[in-house]
Design a protein around this motif. Sequence first.
Motif, PDB file in Angstrom:
ATOM      1  N   ASN A  66       0.834  -1.199   0.000  1.00 23.51           N
ATOM      2  CA  ASN A  66       0.000   0.000   0.000  1.00 23.51           C
ATOM      3  C   ASN A  66       0.874   1.257   0.000  1.00 23.51           C
ATOM      4  O   ASN A  66       1.796   1.382   0.798  1.00 23.51           O
ATOM      5  CB  ASN A  66      -0.911  -0.001   1.234  1.00 23.51           C
ATOM      6  N   GLY A  67       0.610   2.161  -0.920  1.00 23.49           N
ATOM      7  CA  GLY A  67       1.344   3.419  -0.980  1.00 23.49           C
ATOM      8  C   GLY A  67       2.679   3.323  -1.699  1.00 23.49           C
ATOM      9  O   GLY A  67       3.432   4.295  -1.727  1.00 23.49           O
ATOM     10  N   ARG A  68       2.980   2.182  -2.280  1.00 26.37           N
ATOM     11  CA  ARG A  68       4.243   2.013  -2.984  1.00 26.37           C
ATOM     12  C   ARG A  68       4.022   2.162  -4.490  1.00 26.37           C
ATOM     13  O   ARG A  68       2.925   2.451  -4.941  1.00 26.37           O
ATOM     14  CB  ARG A  68       4.833   0.645  -2.636  1.00 26.37           C
ATOM     15  N   GLY A  69       5.052   1.935  -5.254  1.00 32.44           N
ATOM     16  CA  GLY A  69       4.979   2.086  -6.706  1.00 32.44           C
ATOM     17  C   GLY A  69       4.178   1.000  -7.394  1.00 32.44           C
ATOM     18  O   GLY A  69       3.706   1.176  -8.510  1.00 32.44           O
ATOM     19  N   ILE A  70       4.031  -0.126  -6.723  1.00 34.17           N
ATOM     20  CA  ILE A  70       3.153  -1.186  -7.213  1.00 34.17           C
ATOM     21  C   ILE A  70       2.182  -1.543  -6.109  1.00 34.17           C
ATOM     22  O   ILE A  70       2.460  -1.338  -4.924  1.00 34.17           O
ATOM     23  CB  ILE A  70       3.932  -2.443  -7.669  1.00 34.17           C
ATOM     24  N   THR A  71       1.040  -2.065  -6.510  1.00 35.79           N
ATOM     25  CA  THR A  71       0.027  -2.477  -5.549  1.00 35.79           C
ATOM     26  C   THR A  71      -0.441  -3.883  -5.896  1.00 35.79           C
ATOM     27  O   THR A  71      -0.303  -4.325  -7.037  1.00 35.79           O
ATOM     28  CB  THR A  71      -1.190  -1.524  -5.553  1.00 35.79           C
ATOM     29  N   LEU A  72      -0.994  -4.572  -4.928  1.00 39.87           N
ATOM     30  CA  LEU A  72      -1.589  -5.880  -5.163  1.00 39.87           C
ATOM     31  C   LEU A  72      -3.087  -5.670  -5.319  1.00 39.87           C
ATOM     32  O   LEU A  72      -3.752  -5.175  -4.410  1.00 39.87           O
ATOM     33  CB  LEU A  72      -1.286  -6.832  -4.006  1.00 39.87           C
ATOM     34  N   GLU A  73      -3.591  -6.038  -6.480  1.00 38.24           N
ATOM     35  CA  GLU A  73      -5.006  -5.806  -6.778  1.00 38.24           C
ATOM     36  C   GLU A  73      -5.743  -7.116  -7.012  1.00 38.24           C
ATOM     37  O   GLU A  73      -5.179  -8.062  -7.568  1.00 38.24           O
ATOM     38  CB  GLU A  73      -5.134  -4.945  -8.034  1.00 38.24           C
ATOM     39  N   ASP A  86      -1.863   6.218  -9.435  1.00 42.41           N
ATOM     40  CA  ASP A  86      -1.515   7.633  -9.356  1.00 42.41           C
ATOM     41  C   ASP A  86      -0.195   7.943 -10.070  1.00 42.41           C
ATOM     42  O   ASP A  86       0.093   9.101 -10.356  1.00 42.41           O
ATOM     43  CB  ASP A  86      -1.462   8.111  -7.904  1.00 42.41           C
ATOM     44  N   LEU A  87       0.583   6.926 -10.394  1.00 44.67           N
ATOM     45  CA  LEU A  87       1.849   7.143 -11.086  1.00 44.67           C
ATOM     46  C   LEU A  87       1.712   7.063 -12.616  1.00 44.67           C
ATOM     47  O   LEU A  87       2.646   7.442 -13.331  1.00 44.67           O
ATOM     48  CB  LEU A  87       2.888   6.106 -10.632  1.00 44.67           C
ATOM     49  N   ALA A  88       0.580   6.603 -13.106  1.00 46.36           N
ATOM     50  CA  ALA A  88       0.391   6.417 -14.546  1.00 46.36           C
ATOM     51  C   ALA A  88       0.671   7.685 -15.357  1.00 46.36           C
ATOM     52  O   ALA A  88       1.391   7.626 -16.355  1.00 46.36           O
ATOM     53  CB  ALA A  88      -1.006   5.884 -14.833  1.00 46.36           C
ATOM     54  N   PRO A  89       0.169   8.857 -14.957  1.00 48.32           N
ATOM     55  CA  PRO A  89       0.447  10.051 -15.768  1.00 48.32           C
ATOM     56  C   PRO A  89       1.942  10.380 -15.859  1.00 48.32           C
ATOM     57  O   PRO A  89       2.417  10.790 -16.916  1.00 48.32           O
ATOM     58  CB  PRO A  89      -0.297  11.176 -15.037  1.00 48.32           C
ATOM     59  N   MET A  90       2.665  10.150 -14.799  1.00 49.13           N
ATOM     60  CA  MET A  90       4.099  10.421 -14.818  1.00 49.13           C
ATOM     61  C   MET A  90       4.853   9.407 -15.654  1.00 49.13           C
ATOM     62  O   MET A  90       5.850   9.718 -16.288  1.00 49.13           O
ATOM     63  CB  MET A  90       4.652  10.435 -13.380  1.00 49.13           C
ATOM     64  N   MET A  91       4.374   8.195 -15.673  1.00 44.35           N
ATOM     65  CA  MET A  91       5.042   7.140 -16.437  1.00 44.35           C
ATOM     66  C   MET A  91       4.838   7.305 -17.930  1.00 44.35           C
ATOM     67  O   MET A  91       5.742   7.017 -18.702  1.00 44.35           O
ATOM     68  CB  MET A  91       4.551   5.769 -15.978  1.00 44.35           C
TER      69      MET A  91
END
Length: 95
Positions: A66-73, A86-91
């Motif tokens: 949680n809150g890291r660059g990857i998440t478990l979904e 939340d990192l998708a636009p920057m990537m």
Amino acid sequence: MTAEAEPQTLNPDEVENRLEAATQRRLVEALLFAASDPVSMNDLRAHLPENADLGAILEDLQILYNGRGITLERHGNDWAFRTATDLAPMMTKHV
């Protein structure tokens, strides 16, 4: 001078159970990380002992990531590591 807390003494069975749980968590993490597609709970269970609490393992991993660059979904009955949304636009600007 401050009093130090006494270290907790675990009996050998408790130590083995904790190590076993940590190994199971690492195994599930590795299976999910190595998979190119989401992995079903049935496929994950096939790699674990019968007494393993897969739900608790997955919950622990969700909290850990949680809150890291990857998440478990979770997607239905399947699980996968994904890039944090939340990192998708920057990537997309740099990748």
